[in-house]
Design a protein around this motif. Structure first.
Motif, short mmCIF file in Angstrom:
data_model
loop_
_atom_site.label_atom_id
_atom_site.label_comp_id
_atom_site.label_asym_id
_atom_site.label_seq_id
_atom_site.Cartn_x
_atom_site.Cartn_y
_atom_site.Cartn_z
N VAL A 120 53.70 37.25 42.42
CA VAL A 120 53.62 35.89 41.87
C VAL A 120 52.22 35.34 42.04
O VAL A 120 51.65 34.73 41.12
N GLU A 121 51.62 35.56 43.21
CA GLU A 121 50.28 35.03 43.47
C GLU A 121 49.26 35.65 42.52
O GLU A 121 48.32 34.96 42.08
N THR A 122 49.42 36.92 42.19
CA THR A 122 48.50 37.57 41.26
C THR A 122 48.52 36.88 39.90
O THR A 122 47.47 36.62 39.30
N ILE A 123 49.73 36.55 39.39
CA ILE A 123 49.82 35.86 38.10
C ILE A 123 49.18 34.47 38.21
O ILE A 123 48.45 34.04 37.31
N LEU A 124 49.46 33.76 39.31
CA LEU A 124 48.92 32.41 39.47
C LEU A 124 47.40 32.43 39.52
O LEU A 124 46.74 31.51 39.00
N GLU A 125 46.81 33.45 40.14
CA GLU A 125 45.36 33.51 40.27
C GLU A 125 44.70 34.11 39.03
O GLU A 125 43.64 33.63 38.60
N ARG A 126 45.29 35.16 38.46
CA ARG A 126 44.70 35.85 37.32
C ARG A 126 44.98 35.12 36.01
O ARG A 126 44.23 35.20 35.05
N GLY A 127 46.07 34.39 35.99
CA GLY A 127 46.50 33.71 34.77
C GLY A 127 47.64 34.44 34.11
O GLY A 127 47.85 35.64 34.31
N ASN A 128 48.42 33.71 33.31
CA ASN A 128 49.51 34.33 32.57
C ASN A 128 48.95 35.02 31.32
O ASN A 128 47.74 35.05 31.09
N GLY A 129 49.83 35.57 30.51
CA GLY A 129 49.38 36.28 29.32
C GLY A 129 48.59 35.41 28.38
O GLY A 129 47.59 35.85 27.79
N ALA A 130 48.99 34.15 28.22
CA ALA A 130 48.28 33.25 27.31
C ALA A 130 46.85 33.02 27.78
O ALA A 130 45.91 32.99 26.97
N ASP A 131 46.68 32.84 29.09
CA ASP A 131 45.33 32.65 29.63
C ASP A 131 44.45 33.86 29.33
O ASP A 131 43.29 33.72 28.91
N ARG A 132 44.99 35.05 29.53
CA ARG A 132 44.19 36.26 29.35
C ARG A 132 43.94 36.54 27.87
O ARG A 132 42.88 37.04 27.49
N ILE A 133 44.93 36.23 27.02
CA ILE A 133 44.74 36.42 25.58
C ILE A 133 43.64 35.51 25.06
O ILE A 133 42.78 35.93 24.27
N ARG A 134 43.63 34.26 25.49
CA ARG A 134 42.59 33.34 25.04
C ARG A 134 41.21 33.79 25.53
O ARG A 134 40.22 33.74 24.79
N ALA A 135 41.14 34.22 26.79
CA ALA A 135 39.86 34.68 27.32
C ALA A 135 39.38 35.91 26.56
O ALA A 135 38.19 36.04 26.23
N ALA A 136 40.30 36.83 26.26
CA ALA A 136 39.93 38.03 25.51
C ALA A 136 39.52 37.68 24.09
O ALA A 136 38.60 38.29 23.53
N ALA A 137 40.18 36.70 23.49
CA ALA A 137 39.83 36.29 22.13
C ALA A 137 38.40 35.77 22.08
O ALA A 137 37.65 36.04 21.14
N ASP A 138 37.99 35.05 23.10
CA ASP A 138 36.62 34.54 23.16
C ASP A 138 35.62 35.69 23.29
O ASP A 138 34.54 35.65 22.69
N ARG A 139 35.99 36.70 24.05
CA ARG A 139 35.08 37.82 24.26
C ARG A 139 35.05 38.77 23.06
O ARG A 139 34.01 39.31 22.70
N CYS A 140 36.23 39.00 22.46
CA CYS A 140 36.36 40.05 21.46
C CYS A 140 35.83 39.63 20.10
O CYS A 140 35.42 40.47 19.30
N GLY A 141 35.92 38.35 19.78
CA GLY A 141 35.34 37.87 18.54
C GLY A 141 36.06 38.32 17.28
O GLY A 141 35.43 38.58 16.26
N GLY A 142 37.37 38.41 17.32
CA GLY A 142 38.12 38.77 16.12
C GLY A 142 39.51 39.23 16.48
O GLY A 142 39.74 39.78 17.55
N LEU A 143 40.45 39.00 15.56
CA LEU A 143 41.85 39.31 15.86
C LEU A 143 42.10 40.81 15.95
O LEU A 143 42.93 41.26 16.75
N THR A 144 41.40 41.61 15.16
CA THR A 144 41.61 43.06 15.22
C THR A 144 41.24 43.60 16.60
O THR A 144 41.99 44.35 17.22
N ALA A 145 40.08 43.17 17.10
CA ALA A 145 39.67 43.60 18.45
C ALA A 145 40.61 43.04 19.50
O ALA A 145 40.90 43.71 20.50
N LEU A 146 41.12 41.84 19.28
CA LEU A 146 42.05 41.24 20.24
C LEU A 146 43.35 42.04 20.29
O LEU A 146 43.90 42.27 21.38
N VAL A 147 43.85 42.45 19.15
CA VAL A 147 45.08 43.25 19.12
C VAL A 147 44.86 44.58 19.84
O VAL A 147 45.72 45.06 20.58
#
Length: 235
Positions: free
Chosen positions: A179-206
Motif C-alpha cells: 500500500v505504501e508503495t502505491i501511495l508514494e509512487r502514485g496510482n496508475g493515473a499518476d504514472r500514466i499522466r507522467a509518462a504522457a508528458d515524457r512520451c509526447g504522444g499516445l502511440t508512445a504512451l500505449v
C-alpha cells in the motif's frame, strides 16, 4: 472509495486528459444499478429484490447489476467492481489483499459501519467515490473515523491499512509495503499522466503502458522499465 483511489488508472478518454483519475468510474454512472449497493440485510432480501427487478423487466439477469460490490452471479463469492484495472500486477495483488481483508473484517465484526444511518452512509460513499474518481490519491474524503469529519485520502487509506494488517496476517498477507508503495509512487493515473508528458504522444504512451503491465511477470522480474517510453527504448 479507498480502493478506487488506489487503483484509479483511466485519466485519458478519446485522446484527451479528462482531468479525472478514473474516468471509467464516471462513465459507469450513466448506467442504472451502479455505485454502492443498497443495504440488504440477508441473501433472502437480495433474492427478493432480484425477483422484483426480473418481474418488472428492469434487468434480464444478475450480470446486469453493476454495483461496486455484488454477489457474483456464478461463483460463491463477492465481486468488487469499483476498481480500475491496475497497470502493475503487484498493485493489483496488493489491492486484492486489501479487499480480502475488508471482507474478512466485515464478516467477523472487526470493521464497523460507522455512526451514520444507511441513507447517510450512501450519500457519503457517493461523495467519496466521486472525489476518488476525480482526484485519486489527492482526494479528501468524508471520514466518520476522525474528529474533523474529513481526511486526505492517503491518511484514510493508511488508517484502513493499519486496522486491517492484523487480519491480513492471519492468512499470510502483508499490506504495509504494498500500500505504501502505491501511495508514494502514485496510482496508475499518476504514472500514466507522467509518462504522457515524457512520451509526447499516445502511440508512445500505449507502448509504455504495455511495458508497464509486463513488469514483474513471466521471466522478467524487473521492478522498473529500463527506459521511459516505447518498446524500442525498453531494450
Amino acid at each position: 472509495p479507498h480502493l478506487l483511489a488506489l487503483s484509479a488508472s483511466s485519466p485519458i478518454y478519446e485522446s484527451d486528459d479528462t482531468l479525472y483519475a478514473s474516468y471509467r468510474a464516471i462513465l459507469a454512472q450513466r448506467l442504472p444499478y451502479t455505485g454502492a449497493p443498497p443495504a440488504l440485510a440477508s441473501d433472502a432480501e437480495y433474492r427478493a429484490l432480484l425477483d422484483r427487478l426480473f418481474a418488472s423487466g428492469a434487468i434480464e439477469d444478475e450480470w446486469t447489476l453493476y454495483w461496486n460490490i455484488r454477489p457474483h452471479p456464478e461463483y460463491p463469492t463477492l465481486e468488487f467492481r469499483v476498481t480500475d484495472v491496475c497497470p502493475r500486477v503487484e498493485d493489483a495483488a496488493t489491492i486484492a489483499l486489501l479487499v480480502r481483508s475488508i471482507v474478512v473484517g466485515a464478516a467477523t465484526g472487526r470493521i464497523e459501519n460507522g455512526v451514520a444511518s444507511d441513507a447517510a452512509q450512501d450519500a457519503l460513499l457517493a461523495s467519496n467515490q466521486w472525489h476518488a474518481a476525480r482526484f485519486g490519491l489527492d482526494a479528501v474524503f468524508n471520514d466518520l473515523g476522525v474528529d474533523s469529519g474529513h481526511a486526505p485520502a492517503r491518511d484514510a487509506i493508511r488508517r484502513l491499512r493499519d486496522n486491517l494488517q492484523p487480519i491480513a496476517e492471519e492468512f499470510g498477507g502483508e499490506l504495509g509495503q504494498g500500500v505504501e508503495t502505491i501511495l508514494e509512487r502514485g496510482n496508475g493515473a499518476d504514472r500514466i499522466r507522467a509518462a504522457a508528458d515524457r512520451c509526447g504522444g499516445l502511440t508512445a504512451l500505449v507502448d509504455w503502458l504495455a511495458d508497464e503491465s509486463l513488469l514483474g511477470t513471466g521471466l522478467d522480474r524487473r521492478g522498473d522499465q529500463r527506459k521511459d517510453c516505447g518498446r524500442e527504448d525498453a531494450g
